[in-house]
Design a protein around this motif. Structure first.
Motif, PDB file in Angstrom:
ATOM      1  N   ASP A  46       0.043  -6.704 -14.880  1.00  0.00           N
ATOM      2  CA  ASP A  46       1.246  -6.116 -14.294  1.00  0.00           C
ATOM      3  C   ASP A  46       1.134  -4.604 -14.116  1.00  0.00           C
ATOM      4  O   ASP A  46       1.503  -4.061 -13.060  1.00  0.00           O
ATOM      5  CB  ASP A  46       2.472  -6.434 -15.152  1.00  0.00           C
ATOM      6  CG  ASP A  46       3.034  -7.824 -14.870  1.00  0.00           C
ATOM      7  OD1 ASP A  46       2.527  -8.498 -13.945  1.00  0.00           O
ATOM      8  OD2 ASP A  46       3.964  -8.247 -15.590  1.00  0.00           O
ATOM      9  N   GLY A  47       0.647  -3.915 -15.128  1.00  0.00           N
ATOM     10  CA  GLY A  47       0.588  -2.459 -15.059  1.00  0.00           C
ATOM     11  C   GLY A  47      -0.316  -1.956 -13.954  1.00  0.00           C
ATOM     12  O   GLY A  47       0.102  -1.181 -13.089  1.00  0.00           O
ATOM     13  N   ILE A  48      -1.549  -2.407 -13.945  1.00  0.00           N
ATOM     14  CA  ILE A  48      -2.511  -1.926 -12.960  1.00  0.00           C
ATOM     15  C   ILE A  48      -2.224  -2.503 -11.578  1.00  0.00           C
ATOM     16  O   ILE A  48      -2.439  -1.834 -10.562  1.00  0.00           O
ATOM     17  CB  ILE A  48      -3.966  -2.226 -13.400  1.00  0.00           C
ATOM     18  CG1 ILE A  48      -4.966  -1.530 -12.484  1.00  0.00           C
ATOM     19  CG2 ILE A  48      -4.218  -3.728 -13.477  1.00  0.00           C
ATOM     20  CD1 ILE A  48      -4.867  -0.024 -12.471  1.00  0.00           C
ATOM     21  N   ALA A  49      -1.706  -3.727 -11.506  1.00  0.00           N
ATOM     22  CA  ALA A  49      -1.407  -4.320 -10.199  1.00  0.00           C
ATOM     23  C   ALA A  49      -0.318  -3.535  -9.489  1.00  0.00           C
ATOM     24  O   ALA A  49      -0.379  -3.342  -8.264  1.00  0.00           O
ATOM     25  CB  ALA A  49      -0.994  -5.780 -10.368  1.00  0.00           C
ATOM     26  N   ASN A  50       0.672  -3.061 -10.234  1.00  0.00           N
ATOM     27  CA  ASN A  50       1.733  -2.260  -9.606  1.00  0.00           C
ATOM     28  C   ASN A  50       1.176  -0.938  -9.083  1.00  0.00           C
ATOM     29  O   ASN A  50       1.583  -0.449  -8.024  1.00  0.00           O
ATOM     30  CB  ASN A  50       2.855  -1.994 -10.610  1.00  0.00           C
ATOM     31  CG  ASN A  50       4.024  -1.276  -9.979  1.00  0.00           C
ATOM     32  OD1 ASN A  50       4.749  -1.832  -9.165  1.00  0.00           O
ATOM     33  ND2 ASN A  50       4.194  -0.010 -10.342  1.00  0.00           N
ATOM     34  N   ILE A  51       0.229  -0.363  -9.799  1.00  0.00           N
ATOM     35  CA  ILE A  51      -0.405   0.885  -9.346  1.00  0.00           C
ATOM     36  C   ILE A  51      -1.205   0.642  -8.064  1.00  0.00           C
ATOM     37  O   ILE A  51      -1.100   1.388  -7.091  1.00  0.00           O
ATOM     38  CB  ILE A  51      -1.306   1.447 -10.462  1.00  0.00           C
ATOM     39  CG1 ILE A  51      -0.458   1.931 -11.642  1.00  0.00           C
ATOM     40  CG2 ILE A  51      -2.189   2.576  -9.926  1.00  0.00           C
ATOM     41  CD1 ILE A  51      -1.250   2.242 -12.883  1.00  0.00           C
ATOM     42  N   LEU A  52      -1.991  -0.426  -8.056  1.00  0.00           N
ATOM     43  CA  LEU A  52      -2.845  -0.709  -6.903  1.00  0.00           C
ATOM     44  C   LEU A  52      -2.043  -1.130  -5.673  1.00  0.00           C
ATOM     45  O   LEU A  52      -2.513  -0.987  -4.540  1.00  0.00           O
ATOM     46  CB  LEU A  52      -3.852  -1.804  -7.258  1.00  0.00           C
ATOM     47  CG  LEU A  52      -4.888  -1.456  -8.328  1.00  0.00           C
ATOM     48  CD1 LEU A  52      -5.778  -2.654  -8.611  1.00  0.00           C
ATOM     49  CD2 LEU A  52      -5.718  -0.239  -7.927  1.00  0.00           C
ATOM     50  N   ALA A  53      -0.828  -1.646  -5.904  1.00  0.00           N
ATOM     51  CA  ALA A  53      -0.016  -2.137  -4.784  1.00  0.00           C
ATOM     52  C   ALA A  53       0.367  -1.036  -3.811  1.00  0.00           C
ATOM     53  O   ALA A  53       0.780  -1.318  -2.682  1.00  0.00           O
ATOM     54  CB  ALA A  53       1.243  -2.824  -5.308  1.00  0.00           C
ATOM     55  N   ALA A  54       0.206   0.220  -4.197  1.00  0.00           N
ATOM     56  CA  ALA A  54       0.490   1.320  -3.278  1.00  0.00           C
ATOM     57  C   ALA A  54      -0.483   1.329  -2.098  1.00  0.00           C
ATOM     58  O   ALA A  54      -0.139   1.812  -1.006  1.00  0.00           O
ATOM     59  CB  ALA A  54       0.413   2.657  -4.010  1.00  0.00           C
ATOM     60  N   ARG A  55      -1.687   0.770  -2.302  1.00  0.00           N
ATOM     61  CA  ARG A  55      -2.714   0.817  -1.248  1.00  0.00           C
ATOM     62  C   ARG A  55      -3.251  -0.555  -0.865  1.00  0.00           C
ATOM     63  O   ARG A  55      -3.912  -0.675   0.167  1.00  0.00           O
ATOM     64  CB  ARG A  55      -3.893   1.674  -1.704  1.00  0.00           C
ATOM     65  CG  ARG A  55      -3.581   3.133  -1.908  1.00  0.00           C
ATOM     66  CD  ARG A  55      -4.860   3.942  -2.108  1.00  0.00           C
ATOM     67  NE  ARG A  55      -5.750   3.835  -0.953  1.00  0.00           N
ATOM     68  CZ  ARG A  55      -6.936   4.426  -0.897  1.00  0.00           C
ATOM     69  NH1 ARG A  55      -7.375   5.156  -1.900  1.00  0.00           N
ATOM     70  NH2 ARG A  55      -7.702   4.286   0.184  1.00  0.00           N
ATOM     71  N   TYR A  56      -2.986  -1.568  -1.692  1.00  0.00           N
ATOM     72  CA  TYR A  56      -3.628  -2.860  -1.492  1.00  0.00           C
ATOM     73  C   TYR A  56      -2.603  -3.988  -1.544  1.00  0.00           C
ATOM     74  O   TYR A  56      -1.491  -3.831  -2.050  1.00  0.00           O
ATOM     75  CB  TYR A  56      -4.694  -3.096  -2.576  1.00  0.00           C
ATOM     76  CG  TYR A  56      -5.730  -2.000  -2.640  1.00  0.00           C
ATOM     77  CD1 TYR A  56      -6.811  -1.984  -1.766  1.00  0.00           C
ATOM     78  CD2 TYR A  56      -5.599  -0.954  -3.552  1.00  0.00           C
ATOM     79  CE1 TYR A  56      -7.757  -0.966  -1.816  1.00  0.00           C
ATOM     80  CE2 TYR A  56      -6.528   0.075  -3.607  1.00  0.00           C
ATOM     81  CZ  TYR A  56      -7.608   0.060  -2.730  1.00  0.00           C
ATOM     82  OH  TYR A  56      -8.530   1.074  -2.775  1.00  0.00           O
ATOM     83  N   HIS A  57      -3.027  -5.129  -1.014  1.00  0.00           N
ATOM     84  CA  HIS A  57      -2.275  -6.368  -1.203  1.00  0.00           C
ATOM     85  C   HIS A  57      -2.904  -7.059  -2.403  1.00  0.00           C
ATOM     86  O   HIS A  57      -4.027  -7.562  -2.314  1.00  0.00           O
ATOM     87  CB  HIS A  57      -2.368  -7.240   0.047  1.00  0.00           C
ATOM     88  CG  HIS A  57      -1.397  -8.375   0.062  1.00  0.00           C
ATOM     89  ND1 HIS A  57      -1.443  -9.381   0.998  1.00  0.00           N
ATOM     90  CD2 HIS A  57      -0.353  -8.673  -0.746  1.00  0.00           C
ATOM     91  CE1 HIS A  57      -0.477 -10.247   0.762  1.00  0.00           C
ATOM     92  NE2 HIS A  57       0.200  -9.836  -0.284  1.00  0.00           N
ATOM     93  N   VAL A  58      -2.209  -7.040  -3.523  1.00  0.00           N
ATOM     94  CA  VAL A  58      -2.778  -7.458  -4.805  1.00  0.00           C
ATOM     95  C   VAL A  58      -2.282  -8.845  -5.183  1.00  0.00           C
ATOM     96  O   VAL A  58      -1.072  -9.093  -5.248  1.00  0.00           O
ATOM     97  CB  VAL A  58      -2.414  -6.457  -5.922  1.00  0.00           C
ATOM     98  CG1 VAL A  58      -3.101  -6.849  -7.230  1.00  0.00           C
ATOM     99  CG2 VAL A  58      -2.793  -5.038  -5.513  1.00  0.00           C
TER     100      VAL A  58
END
Length: 282
Positions: A46-58
């Motif tokens: 959850d933590g890192i996926a929310n961060i990556l969601a700014a640039r990616y479809h996670v």
């Protein structure tokens, strides 16, 4: 304050079972697919996926028998089946090419999937796992997986269990953060106690070597590979990590200080390395 991206629950029928994924970010952005460890589930990221969601479809996958994915036949909880599941899930989602991030068992799946489907994997991240597993860490993991209590009186008891048995991973989390981490692994039964969501058969499944020798599979990975190692890991030894760099020239290594097995990927060193690595392929 950082943006919190909406989470979408996705269910797909794949390889004979209903699989669940959590999705974040904008469809059409470069895809990152994340796979958890042996006793984990999709919310681990959850933590890192929310961060990556700014640039990616996670996408974060619940491996069969865990989280909200369907339970499978007891004799099919093995890496080769999980690889077949992953390819079937990919097809069901209509994904053509993506980055794979695998923690522990998820990394074993990644190491087997990438050489079989090289046209699908743009980059691969192996989080605290390699072709060889340190015997001490393996025994520790098997002990807490196989000997876990069947039920808990309340969520506080679940948190105590995780504090005692997952210490290397959660030592830096306070009790509220740990409760958030732990609660997705259990559900409240009709009798009011908390029981595991994971199929009990996962805990007793006999080990089955994958079709590809782990070192051969790692050497055959054609995409760039990022190895993330917890500096205090008892699963991925420093020696094995060094051998991995020699075995595959496309691999690079970053160590996360003060962390055991396995980094949550939100640690500053892990996050910086992961974001930079994924950006190279975006």
């Amino acid at each position: 304050m950082s943006t919190v991206y909406p989470v979408r629950d996705i269910f797909v029928q794949a390889n004979g079972l209903r699989h669940h994924l959590l999705a974040r970010g904008a469809p059409g952005a470069p895809v990152v697919l994340m796979i958890h460890g042996l006793a984990g589930q999709a919310h681990t990221f959850d933590g890192i996926a929310n961060i990556l969601a700014a640039r990616y479809h996670v996408y974060c996958l619940d491996v069969r028998g865990r989280g909200e994915s369907e339970w499978g036949p007891p004799d099919q909880y093995n890496i080769d089946t999980y690889v077949e599941d992953l390819e079937a899930v990919r097809e069901a989602l209509g994904l053509q090419r993506f980055a794979l991030v695998g923690t522990s068992m998820g990394g074993l799946i990644t190491m087997q999937y990438a050489p079989r489907f090289p046209e699908r994997v743009s980059r691969a991240v192996l989080n605290d796992i390699g072709p060889e597993i340190d015997p001490a860490g393996l025994q520790r993991i098997l002990a807490y997986v196989q000997n876990a209590p069947e039920m808990f009186a309340d969520l506080k008891a679940v948190v105590r269990y995780y504090r005692e048995h997952y210490a290397p991973m959660v030592a830096h989390l306070n009790d509220d953060q740990l409760a958030e981490f732990a609660r997705y692994n259990v559900r409240r039964s009709d009798s009011g106690v908390y029981v595991w969501k994971m199929d009990p058969a996962v805990r007793t499944a006999p080990p089955k070597p994958p079709a590809l020798d782990p070192w051969d599979a790692f050497r055959a990975m054609e995409c760039p590979v990022l190895i993330i190692r917890g500096a205090q890991s008892d699963v991925l030894s420093a020696e094995t990590a060094r051998k991995m760099l020699e075995a595959n020239p496309r691999a690079r290594l970053v160590e996360v200080p003060g962390v055991g097995h396995a980094p949550l990927l939100v640690e500053p060193e892990a996050r910086k390395a992961l974001e930079a690595f994924l950006a190279e392929g975006a």
